[in-house]
Design a protein around this motif. Structure first.
Motif, mmCIF file in Angstrom:
data_model
loop_
_atom_site.group_PDB
_atom_site.id
_atom_site.type_symbol
_atom_site.label_atom_id
_atom_site.label_comp_id
_atom_site.label_asym_id
_atom_site.label_seq_id
_atom_site.Cartn_x
_atom_site.Cartn_y
_atom_site.Cartn_z
ATOM 1 N N ALA A 55 50.883 54.960 85.350
ATOM 2 C CA ALA A 55 51.364 56.209 84.566
ATOM 3 C C ALA A 55 52.743 56.069 83.870
ATOM 4 O O ALA A 55 52.731 56.884 83.056
ATOM 5 N N THR A 56 53.530 55.277 84.404
ATOM 6 C CA THR A 56 54.901 55.309 83.879
ATOM 7 C C THR A 56 54.935 54.478 82.679
ATOM 8 O O THR A 56 54.591 52.996 82.873
ATOM 9 N N LEU A 57 55.145 54.898 81.532
ATOM 10 C CA LEU A 57 55.742 54.006 80.281
ATOM 11 C C LEU A 57 56.971 53.537 80.446
ATOM 12 O O LEU A 57 57.843 53.756 81.009
ATOM 13 N N LYS A 58 56.830 52.294 79.857
ATOM 14 C CA LYS A 58 58.113 51.506 79.925
ATOM 15 C C LYS A 58 58.758 51.359 78.391
ATOM 16 O O LYS A 58 58.122 50.764 77.479
ATOM 17 N N VAL A 59 60.119 51.597 78.246
ATOM 18 C CA VAL A 59 60.821 51.393 76.723
ATOM 19 C C VAL A 59 61.653 50.388 77.227
ATOM 20 O O VAL A 59 62.435 50.303 77.906
ATOM 21 N N ILE A 60 61.505 49.007 76.370
ATOM 22 C CA ILE A 60 62.585 48.016 76.386
ATOM 23 C C ILE A 60 63.318 48.386 75.061
ATOM 24 O O ILE A 60 62.821 47.958 73.914
ATOM 25 N N ALA A 61 64.592 48.825 75.092
ATOM 26 C CA ALA A 61 65.376 49.114 74.067
ATOM 27 C C ALA A 61 65.927 47.828 73.417
ATOM 28 O O ALA A 61 66.591 46.763 73.971
#
Length: 486
Positions: free
Chosen positions: A449-455
């Motif tokens: 359920a946790t989305l990951k943002v790779i900046a």
């Protein structure tokens, strides 16, 4: 108990013996629509159909004493608070019903869904608060109804309180968590749920997006649909149309309730005395309630709510502060947002509307899923110090549920910001990407359920977004006319 209902209490009298009725086979999780039909009876009883049509139905209500020997209860407020409980009855389902409605799985002997229904003292407003069954709860000290063992206070999921201590422990736990005194208890199963919907001629439901759930068989394209009993059962049961699980299901149950009230109050179908009796008989014949709540009380409330309409009802779900709150021996739970929950239940105690003023909508991009429902982990994919912390802070500022613990990514030469997501949470991923102009979506099956943002080095800003659906608004509270098709 509310002063309005107190004069109607009658002294206990022996109940005449009658033949034991055969046990009726049950289906699962459509109970919510039957529960809302119970509420609509209060409204419909004021439409010129009097006590004569309800004579005899009171004897069909099974009785339970959920308040026995209860002490140190919250102070009574204004209005009437009803704890509406639906129980899991899968162990009574026939094999044919299991196949037709995809009712697999083992019964949990617990509450499947729970709502507090607050009827205002002036009888001009009904406030419905859904309590997620996986809510983190702590039971008061009690005796296990199955083993007779005395249990000290301990953590559980909210729906497990019923399994350990039945209606009494359920009421005690809810009162302990909310500080709201419960005046009446209604326990509903769904023996005749589909028949009830069919007697009403079906219920109209609107959906902005397609709804598909391979577990229940639900398959609705976007648009308006009139659901028959079987379709309505699938609609209120579905938990896998997206990643919102029980929270999404509770919203659909609220939508169903609003649509049912809309149809019941605007059409003449239940002004037919015979149909009215069919519906009320189906509803009241399969509930358990406290001794102080019967057909006479329903009539009193119904007559008082003569001018009730969909706009008179408001719906919300208790605010969640932490998804996936792990508890040893209990599992993954939903932890309530303490401050926001206190304000919500304070409004019930004080008999105030849950959202007295409409929140002015900001200029924001419309998305499918509200940012408050999206859990995000931010990673720094560059060598720029502090980038992940900056992105985390800006996402949190516009409502996303960030972990607050940004970290460095394994790869530190990312040029274009990436949103990694489990395909089951694709709607949430699209909503998150809308807040990150130029970001790339990347499927990661099994991520959860946790989305990951790779900046990446292209990061410039976070845009404000808001849910297009009214029932995901900033206040979290909607009225019946906002979510019904009318």
């Amino acid at each position: 108990m509310s002063p309005v209902l107190r004069p109607l209490r009658r002294p206990a009298r022996p109940r005449p013996s009658r033949p034991r009725r055969p046990r009726v086979r049950r289906t699962r999780s459509g109970w919510a629509a039957r529960a809302v039909t119970t509420l609509s009876v209060m409204v419909l009883a004021s439409a010129g159909i009097g006590h004569a049509m309800l004579t005899g139905l009171d004897n069909d209500i099974a009785r339970v004493d959920p308040f026995k020997d209860m002490k140190n209860r919250p102070e009574a407020g204004h209005g009437t608070n009803i704890l509406l409980v639906g129980t899991d009855g899968r162990d009574q389902v026939t094999e044919e019903e299991r196949r037709r409605y995809r009712l697999g799985g083992a019964p949990c002997h617990c509450t499947d869904t729970m709502m507090i229904v607050h009827i205002s003292e002036d009888r001009e407003r009904a406030s419905v608060v859904s309590l997620p069954r996986d809510s983190y709860a702590e039971t008061p000290e009690h005796t296990d109804r199955n083993t007779g063992q005395l249990h000290a206070s301990h953590p559980v999921k909210l729906n497990a309180a019923y399994a350990e201590g039945g209606p009494q422990l359920t009421v005690r736990t809810v009162e302990h968590m909310t500080k709201v005194k419960i005046d009446h208890y209604l326990e509903v199963d769904f023996i005749s749920f589909m028949k009830t919907v069919d007697v009403l001629g079906g219920v109209e439901i609107c959906t902005r997006y397609p709804l598909r759930d391979r577990y229940t068989g639900l398959d609705l394209p976007a648009g308006s649909h009139r659901l028959n009993g079987g379709q309505a059962l699938q609609y209120v049961r579905s938990r896998h149309t997206d990643g919102s699980s029980d929270l999404g299901r509770m919203q659909r149950q609220q939508r169903f309730l609003a649509s049912l009230i809309e149809q019941s109050t605007s059409s003449g179908v239940l002004l037919n005395p015979m149909k009215f009796r069919d519906v009320t008989g189906a509803v009241l014949g399969s509930v358990r309630a406290d001794e102080g709540f019967g057909t006479r009380e329903l009539l009193t409330l119904g007559r008082a709510m003569r001018n009730f309409s969909p706009a008179s009802s408001e719906f919300t779900t208790v605010p969640i502060g932490q998804m996936g709150y792990a508890v040893k021996g209990v599992g993954s739970t939903l932890k309530w947002d303490e401050a926001r929950s206190d304000r919500l239940f304070g409004a019930l105690r004080d008999d105030r509307p849950l959202a007295p003023h409409k929140v002015r909508r900001s200029r924001a991009v419309r998305v499918e899923v509200a940012p408050e429902r999206i859990h995000v982990q931010v990673e720094n994919g560059t060598i720029v110090d502090g980038l992940a912390k900056r992105v985390d802070g800006r996402l949190a500022a516009v409502g996303f549920r960030t972990t607050g613990v940004p970290v460095n990514a394994q790869v530190r030469n990312v040029e274009r910001t990436i949103v990694e997501y489990d395909p089951r949470w694709d709607r949430s991923a699209r909503s998150l990407v809308a807040a990150l102009p130029g970001a790339e979506m990347r499927e990661m099956p099994g991520q959860g359920a946790t989305l990951k943002v790779i900046a990446g080095t292209d990061f410039k800003k976070v845009r404000k977004v808001r849910a297009a659906d009214a029932d995901q608004g900033e206040s979290g509270v909607v009225t019946g006319d906002e979510v019904s098709c009318g």
